[in-house]
Structures are given as structure tokens and as C-alpha cells.
Design an enzyme around this catalytic site. Structure first.
Site, PDB file in Angstrom:
ATOM      1  N   LYS A  19      55.334  34.268  37.034  1.00  0.00           N
ATOM      2  CA  LYS A  19      54.021  33.752  37.430  1.00  0.00           C
ATOM      3  C   LYS A  19      52.899  34.649  36.885  1.00  0.00           C
ATOM      4  O   LYS A  19      51.938  34.162  36.281  1.00  0.00           O
ATOM      5  CB  LYS A  19      53.962  33.658  38.969  1.00  0.00           C
ATOM      6  CG  LYS A  19      52.663  33.114  39.525  1.00  0.00           C
ATOM      7  CD  LYS A  19      52.854  32.560  40.920  1.00  0.00           C
ATOM      8  CE  LYS A  19      52.949  33.604  42.002  1.00  0.00           C
ATOM      9  NZ  LYS A  19      51.700  34.366  42.208  1.00  0.00           N
ATOM     10  N   SER A  20      53.019  35.956  37.094  1.00  0.00           N
ATOM     11  CA  SER A  20      51.959  36.880  36.639  1.00  0.00           C
ATOM     12  C   SER A  20      51.750  36.763  35.131  1.00  0.00           C
ATOM     13  O   SER A  20      50.614  36.763  34.642  1.00  0.00           O
ATOM     14  CB  SER A  20      52.364  38.334  36.930  1.00  0.00           C
ATOM     15  OG  SER A  20      52.393  38.572  38.294  1.00  0.00           O
ATOM     16  N   GLY A  91      45.663  34.031  44.160  1.00  0.00           N
ATOM     17  CA  GLY A  91      44.897  35.282  44.160  1.00  0.00           C
ATOM     18  C   GLY A  91      44.740  35.819  42.744  1.00  0.00           C
ATOM     19  O   GLY A  91      43.686  36.349  42.379  1.00  0.00           O
ATOM     20  N   ARG A 119      41.174  35.843  51.805  1.00  0.00           N
ATOM     21  CA  ARG A 119      41.659  37.043  51.099  1.00  0.00           C
ATOM     22  C   ARG A 119      40.493  37.881  50.562  1.00  0.00           C
ATOM     23  O   ARG A 119      39.533  37.344  50.018  1.00  0.00           O
ATOM     24  CB  ARG A 119      42.625  36.618  49.988  1.00  0.00           C
ATOM     25  CG  ARG A 119      43.811  35.885  50.601  1.00  0.00           C
ATOM     26  CD  ARG A 119      44.846  35.526  49.608  1.00  0.00           C
ATOM     27  NE  ARG A 119      45.478  36.726  49.060  1.00  0.00           N
ATOM     28  CZ  ARG A 119      46.388  36.696  48.094  1.00  0.00           C
ATOM     29  NH1 ARG A 119      46.752  35.550  47.562  1.00  0.00           N
ATOM     30  NH2 ARG A 119      46.928  37.806  47.664  1.00  0.00           N
ATOM     31  N   SER A 164      46.723  47.852  42.848  1.00  0.00           N
ATOM     32  CA  SER A 164      46.692  46.396  42.709  1.00  0.00           C
ATOM     33  C   SER A 164      46.468  46.016  41.258  1.00  0.00           C
ATOM     34  O   SER A 164      45.450  46.381  40.654  1.00  0.00           O
ATOM     35  CB  SER A 164      45.551  45.826  43.570  1.00  0.00           C
ATOM     36  OG  SER A 164      45.195  44.543  43.103  1.00  0.00           O
ATOM     37  N   GLN A 166      45.867  43.093  40.270  1.00  0.00           N
ATOM     38  CA  GLN A 166      44.770  42.122  40.186  1.00  0.00           C
ATOM     39  C   GLN A 166      43.435  42.846  40.060  1.00  0.00           C
ATOM     40  O   GLN A 166      42.575  42.458  39.262  1.00  0.00           O
ATOM     41  CB  GLN A 166      44.790  41.206  41.413  1.00  0.00           C
ATOM     42  CG  GLN A 166      46.025  40.313  41.418  1.00  0.00           C
ATOM     43  CD  GLN A 166      46.144  39.440  42.651  1.00  0.00           C
ATOM     44  OE1 GLN A 166      45.329  39.532  43.564  1.00  0.00           O
ATOM     45  NE2 GLN A 166      47.154  38.599  42.680  1.00  0.00           N
ATOM     46  N   ASP A 313      56.017  41.739  46.462  1.00  0.00           N
ATOM     47  CA  ASP A 313      56.226  40.308  46.734  1.00  0.00           C
ATOM     48  C   ASP A 313      57.644  40.018  47.235  1.00  0.00           C
ATOM     49  O   ASP A 313      57.933  38.917  47.695  1.00  0.00           O
ATOM     50  CB  ASP A 313      55.955  39.484  45.467  1.00  0.00           C
ATOM     51  CG  ASP A 313      54.477  39.520  45.077  1.00  0.00           C
ATOM     52  OD1 ASP A 313      53.637  39.844  45.943  1.00  0.00           O
ATOM     53  OD2 ASP A 313      54.160  39.235  43.912  1.00  0.00           O
ATOM     54  N   LYS A 340      48.135  39.225  51.830  1.00  0.00           N
ATOM     55  CA  LYS A 340      48.758  38.313  50.863  1.00  0.00           C
ATOM     56  C   LYS A 340      48.480  36.870  51.304  1.00  0.00           C
ATOM     57  O   LYS A 340      47.604  36.638  52.128  1.00  0.00           O
ATOM     58  CB  LYS A 340      50.261  38.605  50.776  1.00  0.00           C
ATOM     59  CG  LYS A 340      50.570  39.971  50.183  1.00  0.00           C
ATOM     60  CD  LYS A 340      50.155  40.049  48.727  1.00  0.00           C
ATOM     61  CE  LYS A 340      50.349  41.425  48.134  1.00  0.00           C
ATOM     62  NZ  LYS A 340      49.773  41.549  46.799  1.00  0.00           N
TER      63      LYS A 340
HETATM   64  C1  S3P Z   1      49.842  40.049  40.931  1.00  0.00           C
HETATM   65  C2  S3P Z   1      49.652  41.249  41.565  1.00  0.00           C
HETATM   66  C3  S3P Z   1      50.080  41.510  42.955  1.00  0.00           C
HETATM   67  C4  S3P Z   1      51.098  40.483  43.428  1.00  0.00           C
HETATM   68  C5  S3P Z   1      50.691  39.083  43.081  1.00  0.00           C
HETATM   69  C6  S3P Z   1      50.546  38.926  41.574  1.00  0.00           C
HETATM   70  C7  S3P Z   1      49.366  39.898  39.536  1.00  0.00           C
HETATM   71  O1  S3P Z   1      48.943  41.427  43.800  1.00  0.00           O
HETATM   72  O2  S3P Z   1      51.308  40.600  44.821  1.00  0.00           O
HETATM   73  O3  S3P Z   1      51.667  38.154  43.547  1.00  0.00           O
HETATM   74  O4  S3P Z   1      49.763  38.926  38.861  1.00  0.00           O
HETATM   75  O5  S3P Z   1      48.592  40.743  39.091  1.00  0.00           O
HETATM   76  P1  S3P Z   1      47.966  42.689  44.055  1.00  0.00           P
HETATM   77  O6  S3P Z   1      47.257  42.989  42.795  1.00  0.00           O
HETATM   78  O7  S3P Z   1      47.025  42.217  45.133  1.00  0.00           O
HETATM   79  O8  S3P Z   1      48.857  43.803  44.508  1.00  0.00           O
END
Ligand code: S3P
Length: 427
Positions: A19-20, A91, A119, A164, A166, A313, A340
Site C-alpha cells: 500500500k505505501s 492517512g 486523525r 512517522s 508520513q 501496522d 491510527k
Molecule cells: C505509512 C506510514 C505509517 C503507517 C501507515 C502507512 C506510509 O504511518 O502506519 O499505514 O505509507 O508512510 P505513520 O507515518 O503515521 O507512522
């Protein structure tokens, strides 16, 4: 949905795309010059939200099964959208897109679903404001809907309080829009590094020194071919099931084993699981392996510190697996679970208690005592959270009586074929 209980799992599964990485491939392709071809793209609801947002900004994106082509014309090629960008439940879409929008020459409004609206976005909007973006929204820009007026940005040296990816990625993406200035992000622990790896595949220069990552503004990304590995966070459900459900043996094909994401493999080894990792020889920018797991005698473990971002996750499914391990499992330093898709300390503990687990919540995690016979015969709920839904579906393989699962459709967010894969390997 009624889930049948007590059957072993046997066979092979091709784990769907990460997914990421799927999100990033579409985003970077949309701001790159030229064509980006993505294979094994994850057609889950979250990644489709990313595609819809970029199409609204004029990116030309074609989907053909799990192959996606993106034709970009550089970051300045994006256009002001005529309506709200809807990031759905995602997110990653919301936070990373904020980083990109901050440096555009236009105005955007961003919204998502009920879970996204709860969030925290300040962790991203504050540093982006420091860089010069004009962002507003509920609670001073902490919650969606958000409005972004892009503009000229300056580089910052940012120390993030949370590990994080993200947050790190949003700031680095904004950093690409500065006029030749450097942007630096330092984290308390290393978070997943897919952005850094993929930016390099798109020809950008990214410097990594310990816990600090830096990019220089004004770089041009060039379209790339991206093969998306299987998502280790999706594989984790079948790894935990394979290790804890009696009479199981599973082979999971082409799973991404990036060292910033492979904490679940460390936990399985520490708990005594019989796991075989066969690495693929690949020039890919992300490592890939086949994972073979079978029913094992598991023991409790402690999960804390640096390991947490590498498996954040996976904690819901690890908690379920810990109910089948002898002794105590302690999960700490995991406050991030509270922000989350749901508060995953509460949802995991409450749902597992319903089916007979010996589990208690703590301020920064949970404590599980095993081994417990899970009873089932009750109604459980995903609370709209895909990973809670999948954890409960796997729980039904361990309970004495069937489970009734409410909100199973949430699983489409990250693993649309989950139930057909589960069905196929159930004996
Ligand atoms: C993600 C980062 C993680 C993860 C999320 C996907 C990403 O979140 O929990 O499912 O794709 O960068 P955080 O950056 O809030 O830790």
C-alpha cells in the site's frame, strides 16, 4: 458476515501489492516528467483515493488490472482542482498530498471520511506552515477539511517528535519545491524509507545520514518503472495465522522485506515460529522474499523501542498471535496506535476480550497472557478499521465457535481479495 471457526490453513498466496509503495508510485509518477509504469499496484480503496486526487489535478492515469501507467508533466504540471480532493480513509494520501500541495501555485480543499476527520494533521501542517505554506482547517489546521494555498517555500531543518514516514515524506516532498534550498528531517527512530528509495528511482538526489534525511529543492523527477512488492503488512495476517492455527503451512510469494518494515519477521523468530525466508535476487530498489511459515509452539515476547515503527501496522495481528503463545507478551512505546484508523489499543483490547483473550491495555501498548483457548460465538466489529477486520477474521480460525463480523467491508482499504485468499487456503 459469519466466519467459520477452527480450520487449518494450507497452500500458497500471492500477497497483493504494498500500500505505501503503491501510493508513492502514483504520486511521484504524477509529479515526474514522462511515463511511469507500475506493476502489481494495489487496487485497494486507499490507493484508488490517491489516483482520484491526482486525476482531479490533471494527471493522466490509466488502470489496467494491477498495471497502472501515469503520464506526468512535472510538479508544475498539476492543475488547480475544481472540487474537493477526497482522500477517503487514507492517512498516507492526506499527509503526503499536503506536502505536495504546499509548493503548488494554487488553492486546494481536502477532505476524507469520518476516521480521517479525527486523525491529527498538525504534525504535518505545522512544519509545512514553517516552510511558508498557508494551510487552515478545523482546530487551527489539525483536522480535515483542510484548505491549502500553495506558495513559495523555504527549506527547514525539522526535528520530528514522532517516527512517522508520513510526516517525513510530506516535508521531503514539500522540500522538492523550494528554490534550491535544503530541507532536512530528523526522526527519533527510523521510519519506513520507501519515499527515499523511490525518489532515487525517479532520479532525485536524497541524502541519508543516520536518522536524518535531506533533499535539495528544484530537482526534476523522471518517470520510472516501479514493480510493487507484496505488502508485508498484508502478509502478516497469514504469517500469524500460519504460525498459530493448528495444521497450517503457508507459502507467501514475493513479499517486500524492506528492513524498515520487517519487524514482524523479528517477532516471529523471537516467539519461536518456524519461518523460512527465501530472498529473491533482484535489482529492485526494494528487497523481495518468499516466506514460508508453519504451525509452531510460540512463546511470549517483548516488543518495544526501535522495533515499533518497523511493525506498527502489524500490532493488531501480533496481539492475536500472542494469545496463542505460552507466557506474557508486552507491547510498549506504541502510543502511535491511538491515532491510527481507530484507536488500535482500545479496539484490539476490546474486541479480543470479547472472544476470551486475557489482554489488558496500557498507556503505550498492551499486555497479553497466553496461551488462551478463544471461545468466539459472539459478534465482533472492525469499527471500520481494515486491520482490525482482518485480525478478527484470522481469530475465527482459532475460536471454538464461529464469529459474526460487523464492518468486514473495511478490509477493501488494503486487501480487497482477503476473503477469497483465506477461503482458498482453509482446508
Ligand atoms: C505509512 C506510514 C505509517 C503507517 C501507515 C502507512 C506510509 O504511518 O502506519 O499505514 O505509507 O508512510 P505513520 O507515518 O503515521 O507512522
Amino acid at each position: 458476515m459469519i466466519l467459520q471457526s477452527g480450520r487449518g490453513l494450507q497452500g500458497e498466496i500471492s500477497i497483493p501489492g504494498d500500500k505505501s509503495i503503491s501510493h508513492r508510485a502514483v504520486m511521484f509518477g504524477s509529479i515526474a516528467e514522462g511515463k511511469t509504469e507500475i506493476s502489481n499496484f494495489l487496487n485497494g480503496a486507499d490507493c484508488l483515493s490517491t489516483i482520484s486526487c491526482f486525476r482531479k489535478m490533471g494527471a493522466d492515469i490509466e488502470i489496467n488490472g494491477t498495471n497502472v501507467s501515469v503520464s506526468g508533466s512535472g510538479i508544475n504540471g498539476l492543475k488547480e482542482p475544481e472540487s474537493f480532493l477526497d482522500t477517503g480513509n487514507s492517512g498516507t494520501t492526506t499527509r503526503l498530498i499536503l506536502g505536495l500541495l504546499a509548493g503548488t501555485s494554487f488553492h486546494t480543499c481536502l477532505t476524507g471520511d469520518e476516521s480521517i476527520a479525527k486523525r491529527p494533521m498538525k504534525r504535518v501542517t505545522e512544519p509545512l506552515k514553517q516552510m511558508g505554506a498557508a494551510i487552515d482547517g478545523r482546530a487551527g489546521g489539525n483536522f480535515t477539511p483542510l484548505s491549502v494555498r500553495g506558495g513559495t517555500l523555504k527549506g527547514i531543518d525539522f526535528e520530528s517528535k514522532v517516527a512517522s514516514a508520513q510526516v517525513k515524506s510530506a516535508i521531503l516532498l514539500a522540500g522538492l519545491s523550494t528554490d534550491g534550498e535544503w530541507t532536512k528531517v530528523t526522526e527519533p527512530h527510523k521510519s519506513r524509507d520507501h519515499t527515499e528509495r523511490m525518489l532515487k528511482s525517479f532520479g532525485a538526489e536524497v541524502i541519508e545520514e543516520g536518522l536524518t534525511v535531506s533533499v535539495k529543492g528544484g530537482q526534476t523527477l523522471k518517470g520510472a518503472n516501479i514493480e510493487v512488492p507484496g505488502d508485508i503488512s498484508s502478509a502478516a495476517f497469514f504469517l500469524a495465522a500460519g504460525a498459530s492455527v493448528p495444521d497450517s503451512r503457508l507459502l507467501l510469494k514475493r513479499v517486500g522485506t524492506n528492513p524498515t518494515r520487517d519487524g514482524i519477521l523479528d517477532v516471529l523468530k523471537n516467539m519461536g515460529a518456524s519461518l523460512k525466508v527465501t530472498e529473491h535476487k533482484t535489482d529492485s530498489y526494494e528487497p523481495i522474499a518468499d516466506l514460508e511459515i508453519e504451525t509452531s509452539r510460540l512463546k511470549g515476547t517483548v516488543i518495544e523501542g526501535n522495533l515499533i515503527p518497523k511493525l506498527i501496522d502489524e500490532i493488531p495481528i501480533i496481539a492475536l498471535m500472542a494469545t496463542q503463545a505460552e507466557g506474557k507478551t508486552v507491547i510498549k512505546d506504541a502510543e502511535e496506535l491511538k491515532v491510527k484508523e481507530t484507536n488500535r489499543i482500545d479496539t484490539v483490547v476490546n474486541e479480543l476480550k470479547k472472544i476470551g483473550a486475557d489482554i489488558e491495555a496500557t498507556d503505550d501498548g498492551m499486555i497479553i497472557h497466553g496461551k488462551t483457548k478463544l471461545k468466539g460465538g459472539v459478534k465482533v466489529s472492525s469499527h471500520g478499521d481494515h486491520r482490525i477486520g482482518m485480525m478478527l477474521a484470522i481469530a475465527s480460525c482459532l475460536t471454538e465457535n464461529p464469529l459474526e463480523l460487523e464492518g468486514s467491508e473495511a478490509i477493501n482499504v488494503s486487501y480487497p481479495g482477503f476473503f477469497s485468499d483465506l477461503d482458498r487456503v482453509q482446508q
